[in-house]
Each structure stands twice: as C-alpha cells, then as structure tokens.
Design an enzyme around this catalytic site. Structure first.
Site, PDB file in Angstrom:
ATOM      1  N   ASN A   9       3.067   0.314  62.934  1.00  0.00           N
ATOM      2  CA  ASN A   9       1.522   0.047  63.227  1.00  0.00           C
ATOM      3  C   ASN A   9       1.021  -0.689  62.957  1.00  0.00           C
ATOM      4  OD1 ASN A   9      -0.789   1.571  62.789  1.00  0.00           O
ATOM      5  ND2 ASN A   9      -0.710   3.065  60.942  1.00  0.00           N
ATOM      6  N   LYS A  11      -2.226  -1.039  62.503  1.00  0.00           N
ATOM      7  CA  LYS A  11      -3.354  -0.041  61.161  1.00  0.00           C
ATOM      8  C   LYS A  11      -4.657  -0.951  61.687  1.00  0.00           C
ATOM      9  CE  LYS A  11      -0.469   1.363  57.525  1.00  0.00           C
ATOM     10  NZ  LYS A  11      -0.105   0.930  56.370  1.00  0.00           N
ATOM     11  N   HIS A  93      -1.924  10.132  60.639  1.00  0.00           N
ATOM     12  CA  HIS A  93      -1.411   9.791  59.898  1.00  0.00           C
ATOM     13  C   HIS A  93      -2.155  10.196  57.921  1.00  0.00           C
ATOM     14  CE1 HIS A  93      -0.617   6.044  57.414  1.00  0.00           C
ATOM     15  NE2 HIS A  93       0.352   5.638  57.992  1.00  0.00           N
ATOM     16  N   GLU A  95      -3.495   8.097  56.717  1.00  0.00           N
ATOM     17  CA  GLU A  95      -4.661   7.400  56.030  1.00  0.00           C
ATOM     18  C   GLU A  95      -5.598   8.014  56.440  1.00  0.00           C
ATOM     19  OE1 GLU A  95      -3.411   3.511  56.974  1.00  0.00           O
ATOM     20  OE2 GLU A  95      -2.086   3.684  55.274  1.00  0.00           O
ATOM     21  N   GLU A 163       6.574  10.367  56.901  1.00  0.00           N
ATOM     22  CA  GLU A 163       5.596   9.106  56.300  1.00  0.00           C
ATOM     23  C   GLU A 163       5.414   9.774  54.678  1.00  0.00           C
ATOM     24  OE1 GLU A 163       4.582   5.750  58.620  1.00  0.00           O
ATOM     25  OE2 GLU A 163       3.117   7.400  58.597  1.00  0.00           O
ATOM     26  N   GLY A 169       3.057   1.345  52.163  1.00  0.00           N
ATOM     27  CA  GLY A 169       2.298   0.511  51.975  1.00  0.00           C
ATOM     28  C   GLY A 169       2.073   0.190  50.094  1.00  0.00           C
ATOM     29  N   SER A 209       7.523   1.543  53.920  1.00  0.00           N
ATOM     30  CA  SER A 209       8.209   0.840  53.452  1.00  0.00           C
ATOM     31  C   SER A 209       9.243   0.441  53.769  1.00  0.00           C
ATOM     32  CB  SER A 209       7.983   0.797  51.425  1.00  0.00           C
ATOM     33  OG  SER A 209       6.959   1.091  50.920  1.00  0.00           O
TER      34      SER A 209
HETATM   35  C1  PEP Z   1       3.132   3.980  57.656  1.00  0.00           C
HETATM   36  O1  PEP Z   1       1.631   3.369  57.344  1.00  0.00           O
HETATM   37  O2  PEP Z   1       2.821   4.697  58.950  1.00  0.00           O
HETATM   38  C2  PEP Z   1       3.918   2.693  57.050  1.00  0.00           C
HETATM   39  C3  PEP Z   1       4.751   3.760  56.831  1.00  0.00           C
HETATM   40  O3  PEP Z   1       3.476   1.802  56.286  1.00  0.00           O
HETATM   41  P1  PEP Z   1       4.620   0.696  55.020  1.00  0.00           P
HETATM   42  O4  PEP Z   1       5.580   0.677  56.278  1.00  0.00           O
HETATM   43  O5  PEP Z   1       3.230  -0.382  55.430  1.00  0.00           O
HETATM   44  O6  PEP Z   1       4.880   1.002  54.622  1.00  0.00           O
END
Ligand code: PEP
Length: 250
Positions: A9, A11, A93, A95, A163, A169, A209
């Site tokens: 992803n 973003k 997601h 976000e 998630e 992040g 992460s």
């Molecule tokens: C995500 O935004 O779906 C995600 C898992 O981000 P990150 O791997 O940077 O934590």
C-alpha cells in the site's frame, strides 16, 4: 489451499519516477510462488498496469466509491479502476476510516461495488490501542467484520487484512500470540458466515510495521496468509525480502 498474498500500500506516495521500483520488483520475481500486488496512488494505476502487463505483479487501488458513476467530484468508481488495470482495491483502511469518516456500512457498500466490477476487495479491520488495552479487541474486530463485509464473499473476490491501528507506521508490532488470536477469530467468523470451502480459504493478511526483519516470524503464524505492507513496500529493496519470506513460509 489458501493462496498467499504480499500486498503493498503506497498510500499518498509516488510519482512517475517511482514506477522504476515496480520494474525492479517484477524483474526480481519473474515466477513467484505467491501473489504480489502493489496499490499505488490512483494517478499511477494506468501506467503501472501497462508497465507490468505480462509480469507477475498485479496492480490495485486504495479506495473506490460505492456508486459506478455519477455526481461525486473527486471520487473514482470501481469500474473505472478495473478499466485502468486494477485487479483489487483496499477498502476500509484505518486512515480512510479516520481521515474521511468512513463507517463499516460505507465500506460494505464499496466492497459490493468492487465485487460487481470484478475487483478483489481487500477489507481492513483493526482496533485502536485504547480498545486493545480495554480488552475489547475481538469485540471490535467482530463488529467491523459483521458490518463491513457484504454477502457473497468468496476466496476469489475477498481478502481480509487485520491491521491494528497502533501498529501502522509506528514500528510497533503485536506479538505472534496476539496476531494468532485475532487471525484465528477472523478465520472462524469467515467460516461461520461463508462456509468451510470459501470462508476457510479467504486470504487473511496481517498489516502493521511488517519489515524484512519480522516477516518470517509473522508468516509462520497460523492463519496468516500474507501481509499488507505500507512503508516497506515503497522500494523493491525493502519489499523483495518480504515476498521471499512469504514464499519460504510454505
Ligand atoms: C498500512 O498502511 O496498511 C500499513 C500496514 O503500513 P505500515 O506497513 O507502514 O505500518
């Protein structure tokens, strides 16, 4: 057997210059034993899909509107994404739930639209840190699954991504026991709702992460069929070892 998926992803990152990362990734994985999907910003979908035609990489999107067309300035519909070459779309997601006030009911309508357009819906669920600390994780996940997932899901048209919001992040990763508990719970809910054949084979991704250094341990966890990766999917150098770890996780 459940298929495995390494999904990236991007973003709101990447301009045309970033397309070279996709070419490098495709060259590094000409015949992968797992599915590889990159979801770049919408501006790159058409170019990326053209660039990767004939390779092992697939292109996805990060959101879609619930309607197929109409007066929705700034939005993009699922049929438009499919027309541009996307094969999947990330929905719900955290976000988008936070930044755009998306509810689980809205996510479900978007997932229906994705399925109608022939796209795989990658539906995200996850708890906040406060919800985990209050020991409400499974209640929250159960509620999100019930409300976000439409009827008619199959192993071919749906992926669920767990998630935890506090892991996205941040560099913080749940223990494998915590991931195991939630993924077993999601698997049981999918089987209860869609039956053993489909619900038992819907791919379940972990996201939050994931890096080269922790991927193998996460992929060894029961009912983890891959990962949704943010930051570490932006370069081929970072994403390639995660793909290799998934391939090695038999
Ligand atoms: C995500 O935004 O779906 C995600 C898992 O981000 P990150 O791997 O940077 O934590």
């Amino acid at each position: 057997m459940t298929r495995k998926l390494a999904a990236g992803n991007w973003k709101m990152n990447g301009t045309r210059a970033a397309l070279s990362e996709l070419q490098t990734l495709a060259d590094a994985h000409p015949a992968p034993s797992v599915d590889i999907l990159i979801c770049p910003p919408a501006t790159l979908i058409l170019r990326a899909a053209d660039l990767l035609a004939g390779t092992s990489l697939r292109i996805g999107a990060q959101d879609c509107h619930a309607d197929a067309s109409g007066a929705h300035t700034g939005d993009i519909s699922a049929p438009m994404l499919a027309d541009a070459g996307a094969t999947a779309v990330i929905l719900g997601h955290s976000e988008r739930r936070e930044d755009h006030g998306e509810t689980s009911e809205m996510v479900r309508a978007k997932a229906r639209a994705a399925h109608a357009a022939g796209l795989t819906a990658i539906i995200c669920v996850g708890e906040s840190l406060a919800e985990r600390e209050a020991r409400n994780t499974l209640d929250i996940i159960g509620g999100q699954l019930a409300a976000s997932i439409p009827d008619g899901c199959t192993a071919a048209n749906t992926v669920i991504a767990y998630e935890p919001i506090w892991a996205i992040g941040t560099g913080k990763v749940p223990t494998t026991a915590q991931i195991d508990e939630v993924h077993d719970f999601i698997r049981a809910r999918m089987i209860r709702r869609f039956g053993q054949t489909e619900g038992g084979a819907i791919p379940l991704l972990y996201g939050g992460s994931v890096k080269a250094g922790n991927a193998a341990e996460i992929f060894a966890t029961d009912n983890v069929d891959g990962a949704l990766v943010g930051g570490a999917s932006l370069t081929a150098a970072d994403f390639s070892p995660i793909i290799a770890a998934l391939e090695g996780s038999a």
